[in-house]
Design an enzyme around this catalytic site. Sequence first.
Site, PDB file in Angstrom:
ATOM      1  N   SER A  39       0.471  -1.384   0.101  1.00 46.94           N
ATOM      2  CA  SER A  39       0.256  -0.433  -0.039  1.00 46.94           C
ATOM      3  C   SER A  39       0.905   1.790   0.269  1.00 46.94           C
ATOM      4  O   SER A  39       1.806   1.105   0.563  1.00 46.94           O
ATOM      5  CB  SER A  39      -0.598   0.042   1.198  1.00 46.94           C
ATOM      6  OG  SER A  39      -1.830   1.533   1.279  1.00 46.94           O
ATOM      7  N   TYR A  80      -2.242  -0.896  10.477  1.00 41.37           N
ATOM      8  CA  TYR A  80      -1.846  -0.930   8.923  1.00 41.37           C
ATOM      9  C   TYR A  80      -1.100  -0.240   8.307  1.00 41.37           C
ATOM     10  O   TYR A  80       0.089  -1.267   7.408  1.00 41.37           O
ATOM     11  CB  TYR A  80      -3.367  -0.269   7.839  1.00 41.37           C
ATOM     12  CG  TYR A  80      -3.399  -1.158   6.525  1.00 41.37           C
ATOM     13  CD1 TYR A  80      -4.385  -2.387   6.457  1.00 41.37           C
ATOM     14  CD2 TYR A  80      -2.872   0.103   5.382  1.00 41.37           C
ATOM     15  CE1 TYR A  80      -4.069  -2.969   4.951  1.00 41.37           C
ATOM     16  CE2 TYR A  80      -3.642  -0.314   4.881  1.00 41.37           C
ATOM     17  CZ  TYR A  80      -4.000  -1.861   4.048  1.00 41.37           C
ATOM     18  OH  TYR A  80      -3.907  -2.027   2.308  1.00 41.37           O
TER      19      TYR A  80
END
Length: 291
Positions: A184, A197
């Site tokens: 990501s 995350y």
Amino acid sequence: MSDFERRPYPQALAADHDQPAPGSQARMRLQPDSDLSNYRPAGKLRGKAALITGADSGIGRAVALAYAKEGADIAFAFNHSEEDAAATRRLVEREGRVCLALMADVTVEADRARLVAETVGAFGRLDVLVNNAAYFEGDGTLEEIEPAGLRLVFETNVIAYMLMAKAALPHLEKVGGCIINTSSTTSIRGKMGSLAYSSSKGAVNVFTRSLALELAERGVRVNAVVPGPFWTPAIATSSEETVARFGSFTMLGRAGQPEEIAPAYVFLAAADGSYVTGALLEVSGGFKSVD
């Protein structure tokens, strides 16, 4: 994909918000474009077999369908939505490919072993492992994070990636296969309120490059795709305010659609990417240097 295709901008996405986690593609009002209607295949994965985790919807579904269009048979893991998984299976089978939809929890050792065993049992080989399943529920700032949630984020997003790779390696090594991890852009830029995350995806980047070093001489390539903001069911679990701004911070001013990132996974799996390993391939719509 047509140069003239119109994609939704942030305000159009706002109707989908506050879904119960982890989100369901079937229940979204504005469906993510993951049917690859604009994709033009060239048989780049003919005769190969791929195992994809987290492919019941969103990016994972688009990757499964792109691989099927390129000639691969598909096994994919899902953990929640049987309705979404059934839709992915139908799309893959429509391309004339065999598809195994396997309910599993990638944090469980027996499930990881079963995923690999059933894939190889069905197809006789395993050429591509895509680690795509992810968890981010309960994330937040340092004060908000609970130990149990933090552990589950890392168990799903990092440890399971490593141990899925370990389970698949003997089969990948036989065919000169490859591993593709989903990272990501938060791994590079960070994200306010997403400490666990973002940190887990940073670990995915280092894992990718370290494993690429380890496996290069054994003929197995390891790379990561680094998505920016993509319109998936996970985003529809966010607040209306968050969804209404989603993707507005990119140069293109909108979120990406799963169809627009699937070709990156094809490139890394196919012979086109035969000289690519240890790479972090960003597909983000371009981030502005100054907002």
